[in-house]
Design a protein around this motif. Structure first.
Motif, mmCIF file in Angstrom:
data_model
loop_
_atom_site.group_PDB
_atom_site.id
_atom_site.type_symbol
_atom_site.label_atom_id
_atom_site.label_comp_id
_atom_site.label_asym_id
_atom_site.label_seq_id
_atom_site.Cartn_x
_atom_site.Cartn_y
_atom_site.Cartn_z
ATOM 1 N N SER A 145 -4.688 9.661 -24.751
ATOM 2 C CA SER A 145 -4.689 9.437 -23.306
ATOM 3 C C SER A 145 -5.204 10.662 -22.565
ATOM 4 O O SER A 145 -6.042 10.567 -21.662
ATOM 5 N N ARG A 146 -4.728 11.851 -22.938
ATOM 6 C CA ARG A 146 -5.166 13.077 -22.267
ATOM 7 C C ARG A 146 -6.653 13.348 -22.519
ATOM 8 O O ARG A 146 -7.373 13.807 -21.634
ATOM 9 N N ALA A 147 -7.088 13.037 -23.727
ATOM 10 C CA ALA A 147 -8.496 13.276 -24.054
ATOM 11 C C ALA A 147 -9.420 12.390 -23.232
ATOM 12 O O ALA A 147 -10.503 12.818 -22.798
ATOM 13 N N LEU A 148 -9.016 11.156 -22.969
ATOM 14 C CA LEU A 148 -9.868 10.220 -22.241
ATOM 15 C C LEU A 148 -9.771 10.373 -20.728
ATOM 16 O O LEU A 148 -10.731 10.080 -20.011
ATOM 17 N N THR A 149 -8.609 10.830 -20.247
ATOM 18 C CA THR A 149 -8.436 10.958 -18.794
ATOM 19 C C THR A 149 -8.776 12.344 -18.281
ATOM 20 O O THR A 149 -8.972 12.536 -17.085
ATOM 21 N N GLY A 150 -8.833 13.331 -19.222
ATOM 22 C CA GLY A 150 -9.111 14.692 -18.789
ATOM 23 C C GLY A 150 -7.893 15.414 -18.265
ATOM 24 O O GLY A 150 -7.979 16.542 -17.793
ATOM 25 N N ARG A 151 -6.717 14.771 -18.335
ATOM 26 C CA ARG A 151 -5.491 15.401 -17.867
ATOM 27 C C ARG A 151 -4.795 16.089 -19.042
ATOM 28 O O ARG A 151 -4.614 15.510 -20.088
ATOM 29 N N GLY A 152 -4.387 17.334 -18.851
ATOM 30 C CA GLY A 152 -3.692 18.052 -19.905
ATOM 31 C C GLY A 152 -4.648 18.777 -20.826
ATOM 32 O O GLY A 152 -5.874 18.627 -20.762
ATOM 33 N N SER A 153 -4.085 19.590 -21.692
ATOM 34 C CA SER A 153 -4.868 20.426 -22.598
ATOM 35 C C SER A 153 -5.087 19.726 -23.935
ATOM 36 O O SER A 153 -4.129 19.322 -24.602
ATOM 37 N N VAL A 154 -6.368 19.580 -24.298
ATOM 38 C CA VAL A 154 -6.731 18.997 -25.591
ATOM 39 C C VAL A 154 -7.891 19.807 -26.154
ATOM 40 O O VAL A 154 -8.842 20.126 -25.432
ATOM 41 N N ALA A 155 -7.822 20.157 -27.434
ATOM 42 C CA ALA A 155 -8.899 20.913 -28.070
ATOM 43 C C ALA A 155 -10.211 20.141 -27.970
ATOM 44 O O ALA A 155 -10.229 18.904 -28.065
ATOM 45 N N SER A 156 -11.307 20.858 -27.748
ATOM 46 C CA SER A 156 -12.604 20.206 -27.540
ATOM 47 C C SER A 156 -12.996 19.331 -28.728
ATOM 48 O O SER A 156 -13.550 18.244 -28.563
ATOM 49 N N GLU A 157 -12.692 19.796 -29.937
ATOM 50 C CA GLU A 157 -13.025 19.005 -31.127
ATOM 51 C C GLU A 157 -12.229 17.699 -31.148
ATOM 52 O O GLU A 157 -12.768 16.633 -31.462
ATOM 53 N N THR A 158 -10.930 17.795 -30.780
ATOM 54 C CA THR A 158 -10.087 16.600 -30.739
ATOM 55 C C THR A 158 -10.561 15.642 -29.655
ATOM 56 O O THR A 158 -10.625 14.422 -29.843
ATOM 57 N N ARG A 159 -10.901 16.189 -28.475
ATOM 58 C CA ARG A 159 -11.373 15.358 -27.372
ATOM 59 C C ARG A 159 -12.628 14.576 -27.776
ATOM 60 O O ARG A 159 -12.746 13.377 -27.500
ATOM 61 N N GLU A 160 -13.530 15.251 -28.460
ATOM 62 C CA GLU A 160 -14.768 14.589 -28.875
ATOM 63 C C GLU A 160 -14.475 13.498 -29.903
ATOM 64 O O GLU A 160 -15.085 12.418 -29.873
ATOM 65 N N ARG A 161 -13.543 13.761 -30.815
ATOM 66 C CA ARG A 161 -13.197 12.768 -31.828
ATOM 67 C C ARG A 161 -12.597 11.523 -31.184
ATOM 68 O O ARG A 161 -12.899 10.389 -31.575
ATOM 69 N N THR A 172 -3.702 2.483 -28.420
ATOM 70 C CA THR A 172 -3.112 2.766 -29.734
ATOM 71 C C THR A 172 -4.153 2.650 -30.849
ATOM 72 O O THR A 172 -4.099 3.389 -31.835
ATOM 73 N N ASP A 173 -5.114 1.719 -30.701
ATOM 74 C CA ASP A 173 -6.182 1.581 -31.696
ATOM 75 C C ASP A 173 -7.078 2.814 -31.712
ATOM 76 O O ASP A 173 -7.484 3.298 -32.770
ATOM 77 N N VAL A 174 -7.372 3.312 -30.513
ATOM 78 C CA VAL A 174 -8.201 4.515 -30.413
ATOM 79 C C VAL A 174 -7.491 5.704 -31.044
ATOM 80 O O VAL A 174 -8.090 6.484 -31.803
ATOM 81 N N ALA A 175 -6.200 5.849 -30.729
ATOM 82 C CA ALA A 175 -5.432 6.964 -31.285
ATOM 83 C C ALA A 175 -5.398 6.901 -32.805
ATOM 84 O O ALA A 175 -5.564 7.917 -33.487
ATOM 85 N N GLU A 176 -5.196 5.704 -33.345
ATOM 86 C CA GLU A 176 -5.148 5.543 -34.796
ATOM 87 C C GLU A 176 -6.495 5.883 -35.430
ATOM 88 O O GLU A 176 -6.557 6.571 -36.448
ATOM 89 N N ALA A 177 -7.574 5.419 -34.805
ATOM 90 C CA ALA A 177 -8.902 5.688 -35.353
ATOM 91 C C ALA A 177 -9.231 7.174 -35.312
ATOM 92 O O ALA A 177 -9.920 7.703 -36.206
ATOM 93 N N ALA A 178 -8.743 7.873 -34.274
ATOM 94 C CA ALA A 178 -9.038 9.303 -34.135
ATOM 95 C C ALA A 178 -8.039 10.174 -34.882
ATOM 96 O O ALA A 178 -8.240 11.389 -34.984
ATOM 97 N N GLY A 179 -6.969 9.564 -35.364
ATOM 98 C CA GLY A 179 -5.974 10.333 -36.106
ATOM 99 C C GLY A 179 -5.132 11.237 -35.228
ATOM 100 O O GLY A 179 -4.743 12.335 -35.647
ATOM 101 N N VAL A 180 -4.842 10.771 -33.997
ATOM 102 C CA VAL A 180 -4.037 11.560 -33.066
ATOM 103 C C VAL A 180 -2.938 10.679 -32.487
ATOM 104 O O VAL A 180 -2.916 9.471 -32.714
ATOM 105 N N SER A 181 -2.042 11.298 -31.716
ATOM 106 C CA SER A 181 -0.997 10.516 -31.059
ATOM 107 C C SER A 181 -1.579 9.779 -29.859
ATOM 108 O O SER A 181 -2.658 10.123 -29.353
ATOM 109 N N VAL A 182 -0.854 8.773 -29.382
ATOM 110 C CA VAL A 182 -1.284 8.030 -28.206
ATOM 111 C C VAL A 182 -1.372 8.950 -26.995
ATOM 112 O O VAL A 182 -2.293 8.856 -26.181
ATOM 113 N N ALA A 183 -0.394 9.876 -26.872
ATOM 114 C CA ALA A 183 -0.390 10.799 -25.739
ATOM 115 C C ALA A 183 -1.630 11.688 -25.750
ATOM 116 O O ALA A 183 -2.267 11.931 -24.712
ATOM 117 N N THR A 184 -2.015 12.165 -26.937
ATOM 118 C CA THR A 184 -3.215 13.009 -27.039
ATOM 119 C C THR A 184 -4.471 12.219 -26.710
ATOM 120 O O THR A 184 -5.365 12.706 -26.014
#
Length: 371
Positions: free
Chosen positions: A28-44, A14-26
């Motif tokens: 999670s997907r960005a860090l695990t590689g599961r699901g579709s996440v925009a490359s810019e969002t994943r990097e953030r 939840t701290d990571v999501a807040e710092a990146a300005g995204v939802s917890v679900a997003t």
């Protein structure tokens, strides 16, 4: 910054999501590689995780990755026809999608609701459908925050929690009942025998009674408003209190079938004719309502539809984690029978209440109160 975090405790997703300005679900997907996440969002998200020195535990990743294909269904009293039929509606929808239900009955006790939620959340279900037993909602919020499981509430719901909620048009339905007694039959002194006011349905149905009375220019005598619980015993005792008034009521509105059955028993015990001496109407329909003498004028319920909609919301949340929560109100219909003073209708005439918006978005946290 990582040192500060370590001193205060390990950072969470939840701290990571807040710092990146995204939802917890997003996040999670960005860090695990599961699901579709925009490359810019994943990097953030990855940058935020690195800055916070966040390292997801292997156990936590495994737990989140394992789908049980089970949905927890938690209700206050499964012996109630309402909850049993809602369960059938949810079960049909979920089984079609390849899910099964784990049922928990809380016996209308918040402590049992808490125990059921904690037991099922620990890796045993993928989501919840919950009719709350009237607690403060803190455990639902904690479950949602800690386990990131979709929660859908129905009937009695908790503010600021969940992927959605399904409730009846309680206020509009009650106004329909009061209006029928006042406008069609000319009643001016209408009593109310109520349910638990701390629950959504109890609070909204009382509010609807009051709105209906004021809307038809009728005075509300506090002595004619009898709060209680949802049982036949309460229906009987509170109806007795209304009948004991010096200026007794000429009609009574009951917010559920059990209360109406208790009230009818008390009226019979006192030799009061229904509807000749006292007219009665009821918010909830039941299998017994059309078979009583006289048959009860009621609002028609669509119990299975409520369960079906709640299940659809859970499935939607599982398939679209970033989708906003939804609020569905089920419109009510008036089934006219003889307890209100109308002649027999073969079959019961059904009149729709003015429909609320069928589906509207609500705020995921801190949204407007249900009532």
């Amino acid at each position: 910054m990582g040192g500060t975090r370590a001193a205060a405790g390990s950072p969470r997703l939840t701290d990571v999501a807040e710092a990146a300005g995204v939802s917890v679900a997003t996040a999670s997907r960005a860090l695990t590689g599961r699901g579709s996440v925009a490359s810019e969002t994943r990097e953030r998200v990855r940058q935020a995780a690195a800055t916070l020195d966040f390292h997801p535990s292997a156990a936590g990743q495994n737990l989140r990755a394992r789908s049980t294909r089970m949905i927890g269904f938690i209700v206050p009293d499964i012996s109630s026809g309402f909850y049993a039929n809602a369960l059938k509606g949810a079960q049909h929808r979920l089984q079609t999608a390849g899910y099964q239900i784990t049922l928990m009955d809380t016996d209308e006790r918040p402590d049992r609701e808490r125990a059921a939620l904690l037991a099922l959340a620990a890796g045993r279900v993928d989501g919840f459908i919950v009719c709350s037993s009237g607690g403060d909602g803190s455990i639902l919020r904690a479950i949602e925050r800690r386990f990131q499981l979709p929660i859908v509430g129905f009937d009695n719901v908790v503010d600021g929690v969940g992927a959605g909620r399904v409730t009846l048009a309680n206020e509009a339905g009650m106004q329909l009942l009061v209006g029928h007694l006042a406008r069609v039959h000319g009643h001016r002194r209408i009593g109310y025998v109520g349910g638990i006011e701390s629950e959504t349905s109890g609070a909204e149905r009382l509010a609807g009674y009051e709105l209906g009375m004021r809307g038809d220019g009728l005075a509300i005598d506090p002595r004619c408003v009898r709060p209680g619980d949802w049982t036949e015993a309460a229906g009987r005792s509170e109806t007795a209190a209304l009948l004991d008034l010096d200026d007794a009521v000429s009609a009574i509105v009951y917010p559920c079938a059990d209360l109406a059955l208790g009230g009818l028993a008390e009226l019979r015990a006192r030799g009061r004719a229904v509807p000749g001496d006292v007219a009665i109407v009821c918010f909830d329909d039941s299998d017994a309502a059309p078979l009583l003498d006289p048959p009860l004028t009621v609002l028609v319920r669509r119990d299975r539809e409520i369960g079906d909609l709640a299940a659809s919301m859970v499935l939607r949340a599982l398939e679209q984690p970033d989708a906003g929560p939804m609020d569905v109100r089920i419109p009510m219909e008036l089934a006219i029978r003889r307890s209100c003073g109308c002649p027999a209708q073969p079959p019961a005439e059904v009149r729709p209440v003015a429909a609320h918006p069928a589906t509207t978005p609500i705020q995921p946290v801190g949204g407007s109160r249900v009532r």
